[in-house]
Design a protein around this motif. Structure first.
Motif, short mmCIF file in Angstrom:
data_model
loop_
_atom_site.label_atom_id
_atom_site.label_comp_id
_atom_site.label_asym_id
_atom_site.label_seq_id
_atom_site.Cartn_x
_atom_site.Cartn_y
_atom_site.Cartn_z
N LYS A 25 0.84 -1.21 0.00
CA LYS A 25 0.00 0.00 0.00
C LYS A 25 0.87 1.25 0.00
O LYS A 25 0.63 2.18 -0.77
N SER A 26 1.86 1.29 0.88
CA SER A 26 2.71 2.48 0.98
C SER A 26 3.42 2.77 -0.34
O SER A 26 3.49 3.91 -0.80
N ARG A 30 2.82 6.04 -3.13
CA ARG A 30 3.95 6.90 -3.50
C ARG A 30 4.26 6.82 -5.00
O ARG A 30 4.60 7.82 -5.64
N THR A 99 -2.54 7.77 4.76
CA THR A 99 -1.34 7.99 3.94
C THR A 99 -1.67 8.92 2.79
O THR A 99 -0.94 9.89 2.52
N ARG A 102 -2.32 12.61 4.20
CA ARG A 102 -1.17 13.34 4.78
C ARG A 102 -0.11 13.62 3.70
O ARG A 102 0.46 14.73 3.67
N ARG A 130 -0.29 17.10 13.13
CA ARG A 130 1.07 16.56 13.00
C ARG A 130 1.68 16.88 11.63
O ARG A 130 2.89 16.93 11.50
N ALA A 169 7.46 9.10 15.75
CA ALA A 169 7.95 8.44 14.53
C ALA A 169 6.79 8.28 13.57
O ALA A 169 5.81 7.60 13.89
N SER A 170 6.84 8.93 12.41
CA SER A 170 5.76 8.81 11.43
C SER A 170 6.30 9.00 10.02
O SER A 170 6.78 10.07 9.66
N ALA A 171 6.19 7.93 9.24
CA ALA A 171 6.62 8.01 7.84
C ALA A 171 5.71 8.92 7.04
O ALA A 171 6.14 9.53 6.06
N GLN A 172 4.45 9.02 7.47
CA GLN A 172 3.52 9.89 6.73
C GLN A 172 3.92 11.35 6.90
O GLN A 172 3.92 12.13 5.94
N ARG A 197 9.68 3.69 7.82
CA ARG A 197 9.80 3.21 6.43
C ARG A 197 10.31 4.34 5.54
O ARG A 197 9.86 5.49 5.66
N ILE A 317 4.27 -1.22 13.18
CA ILE A 317 3.17 -0.37 13.66
C ILE A 317 1.82 -0.83 13.12
O ILE A 317 0.80 -0.70 13.81
N ASP A 318 1.78 -1.41 11.92
CA ASP A 318 0.49 -1.84 11.36
C ASP A 318 0.16 -3.29 11.71
O ASP A 318 -0.91 -3.77 11.35
N GLU A 341 0.77 5.28 19.59
CA GLU A 341 0.35 5.64 18.23
C GLU A 341 -0.81 4.77 17.74
O GLU A 341 -1.59 5.18 16.87
N LYS A 345 -4.89 5.17 14.86
CA LYS A 345 -4.92 4.53 13.54
C LYS A 345 -6.38 4.50 13.04
O LYS A 345 -7.19 5.28 13.52
N ARG A 390 -7.70 -3.85 9.43
CA ARG A 390 -6.74 -4.80 10.03
C ARG A 390 -7.33 -5.50 11.25
O ARG A 390 -6.93 -6.62 11.58
C1 S3P Z 1 2.49 4.67 6.39
C2 S3P Z 1 2.98 5.05 7.61
C3 S3P Z 1 2.43 4.57 8.89
C4 S3P Z 1 1.53 3.36 8.70
C5 S3P Z 1 0.58 3.51 7.53
C6 S3P Z 1 1.36 3.71 6.25
C7 S3P Z 1 3.10 5.20 5.15
O1 S3P Z 1 1.67 5.61 9.47
O2 S3P Z 1 0.80 3.11 9.88
O3 S3P Z 1 -0.24 2.38 7.39
O4 S3P Z 1 2.83 4.70 4.05
O5 S3P Z 1 3.90 6.17 5.27
P1 S3P Z 1 2.32 6.73 10.44
O6 S3P Z 1 3.19 7.60 9.62
O7 S3P Z 1 1.13 7.49 10.96
O8 S3P Z 1 3.03 5.97 11.52
#
Ligand code: S3P
Length: 436
Positions: A25-26, A30, A99, A102, A130, A169-172, A197, A317-318, A341, A345, A390
């Motif tokens: 998905k991520s 992207r 995702t 954001r 955030r 910590a947030s990749a989003q 990630r 995290i997921d 965190e 979700k 999930r």
């Molecule tokens: C994601 C980042 C994570 C994850 C989400 C996908 C992404 O969220 O839980 O399912 O693709 O960058 P957070 O950035 O809120 O931790």
């Protein structure tokens, strides 16, 4: 998405065979976004045909990007270049996807036109400050009420780079800032409390944008171009997770999961399950589209309690809903800390899993940032998914080893991330049906 869909998952197994789970998905989100902003045509293979990623494709189409679907799991994105997007008169609907919303907030902050980002009932309750706070520090103007969607992103702002230390910590959030950074004057640097990630960083580099990154830190400057690049999307580890847990807990099981993405910032569950005694082998490791992938072979093994190392939390995290189910049938206690965190979700996953497992006879002590799950025997019963994909799939796994069927209410959101879950699950030995 309308109508209600309940599931019934009955005791079953052993699980056998090969399970090809859908694309990540991520990476799919992207690939669409970078393809759209690139010069030239990008071909995406292994694209996740989920509602979340389709929502992102629809948003980009509304912004004037041509995206073709030559076959299922494939997209051809006709990039419009960094400054080629066009305003949409309608709101941009991100559906259930945090995702999508954001990252798009960051991308749209740099445009010449205004946009409105909206989401479904679940996404409309998820925290957005955030992203909007640090984007505002870059010069963006985003109107928001009470920190929640909708987001009205005002165009025509001059963005400037910042150095930002993420509080969580947030990749989003990291990715939103890097996307805005493409349009900013000067340097944007993002520092994380724990590495997350890094698909955005890797993919920006693959699309030709100069970026310096290492675990926990990324830095780029505005003023370059993205060049169209083909993307091979690996199978989503988060979708494989349900089958890793299922085969681990159902006696006699042996499942093979081909070509699963094993980005080290995603595979915390693998380590957690191994700490609990799971038998999971990594076979035929290789690289695909710049990402590590491998076939996973998982066999049933008795699981035992463990104090989960906090450092693993961002890397899984997921996967906590699935881990809760493994913990429910392990011998002993599983202790989770540092996972607050999970409360923001698609649902409050600590509360939703604790409530559901209790309804099935398991003792769970919830804390503000975690839980202790006392392993035992799952009874049958009824649980609520609270429209969290999930949670629904995790309780489908629980049903396999419960003493009587588990009824799971409101499972329609499974299609956001894992279309075809029911068919794949039944194909390897689940007894999963629509409940009437
Ligand atoms: C994601 C980042 C994570 C994850 C989400 C996908 C992404 O969220 O839980 O399912 O693709 O960058 P957070 O950035 O809120 O931790």
């Amino acid at each position: 998405m309308s109508g209600r869909l309940d599931w019934r998952s009955g005791p079953a197994g052993p699980l056998r065979g090969s399970v090809g789970v859908p694309g990540d998905k991520s990476v799919s989100h992207r690939a669409l976004m970078f393809g759209a902003l690139a010069d030239g045509v990008s071909h995406i293979r292994g694209f996740l045909e989920g509602e979340d990623t389709r929502a992102t494709a629809a948003v980009l189409q509304q912004l004037g990007v041509r995206i073709d679907t030559p076959a299922e799991g494939e997209r051809v994105v006709h990039g419009v270049g960094l400054h080629g997007l066009r305003a949409s008169a309608q709101a941009l609907d991100c559906g259930n996807a945090g995702t999508g919303m954001r990252l798009l907030a960051g991308l749209l902050a740099g445009q010449a036109f205004d946009s409105t980002l909206v989401g479904d009932a679940s996404l409309s309750k998820r925290p957005m400050r955030r992203v909007t706070d640090p984007l505002a520090a870059m010069g963006a103007r985003i109107d928001i009420q009470d920190g929640l969607p909708p987001l009205v992103v005002r165009g025509g702002q001059r963005l400037h780079g910042i150095r930002y230390e993420l509080p969580v910590a947030s990749a989003q959030v990291k990715s939103a800032l890097l996307l805005a950074g493409l349009y900013a004057e000067g340097e944007t640097e993002v520092i994380e409390p724990h590495p997350t990630r890094d698909y955005t960083e890797r993919m920006l580099a693959a699309f030709g944008w100069p970026i310096a990154f290492e675990p926990g830190r990324a830095r780029l400057s505005g003023g370059h171009v993205l060049r169209a690049t083909d993307v091979d999307v690996p199978a989503d580890f988060s979708s494989a997770a349900f089958f890793l847990v299922a085969a681990s807990i159902v006696p006699g099981s042996e499942l093979r999961l081909p070509a699963v993405g094993l980005n080290p910032r995603r595979t915390g569950l693998l380590e957690a399950l191994r700490l609990m005694g799971a038998d999971i082998r990594i076979e035929n490791p290789r690289a695909s589209g710049g990402e590590p992938v491998a076939d996973l072979l998982v066999r049933h093994a008795p699981l035992h309690g463990v104090e989960l190392p906090e450092a693993l939390v961002p890397d899984m995290i997921d996967e906590f809903p699935a881990l809760f189910v493994a913990a429910a049938v392990a011998k002993g206690n599983i202790v989770i800390r540092g996972a607050a965190e999970l409360r923001v979700k698609e649902s409050d996953r600590l509360a939703t899993m604790a409530t559901g497992l209790r309804a099935l006879g398991i003792t769970v002590d919830e804390t503000p940032d975690g839980a202790t799950i006392h392993g035992g025997t799952l009874a049958g019963g009824t649980v609520e998914s609270l429209t969290d994909h999930r949670i629904a799939m995790s309780f489908a796994v629980a049903g396999l080893v419960a003493q009587a069927p588990v009824r799971i209410n409101d499972c329609r959101h499974v299609a956001t991330s894992f279309p075809g879950f029911m068919e794949l699950a039944n194909g390897c030995g689940f007894d999963l049906t629509v409940s009437v």
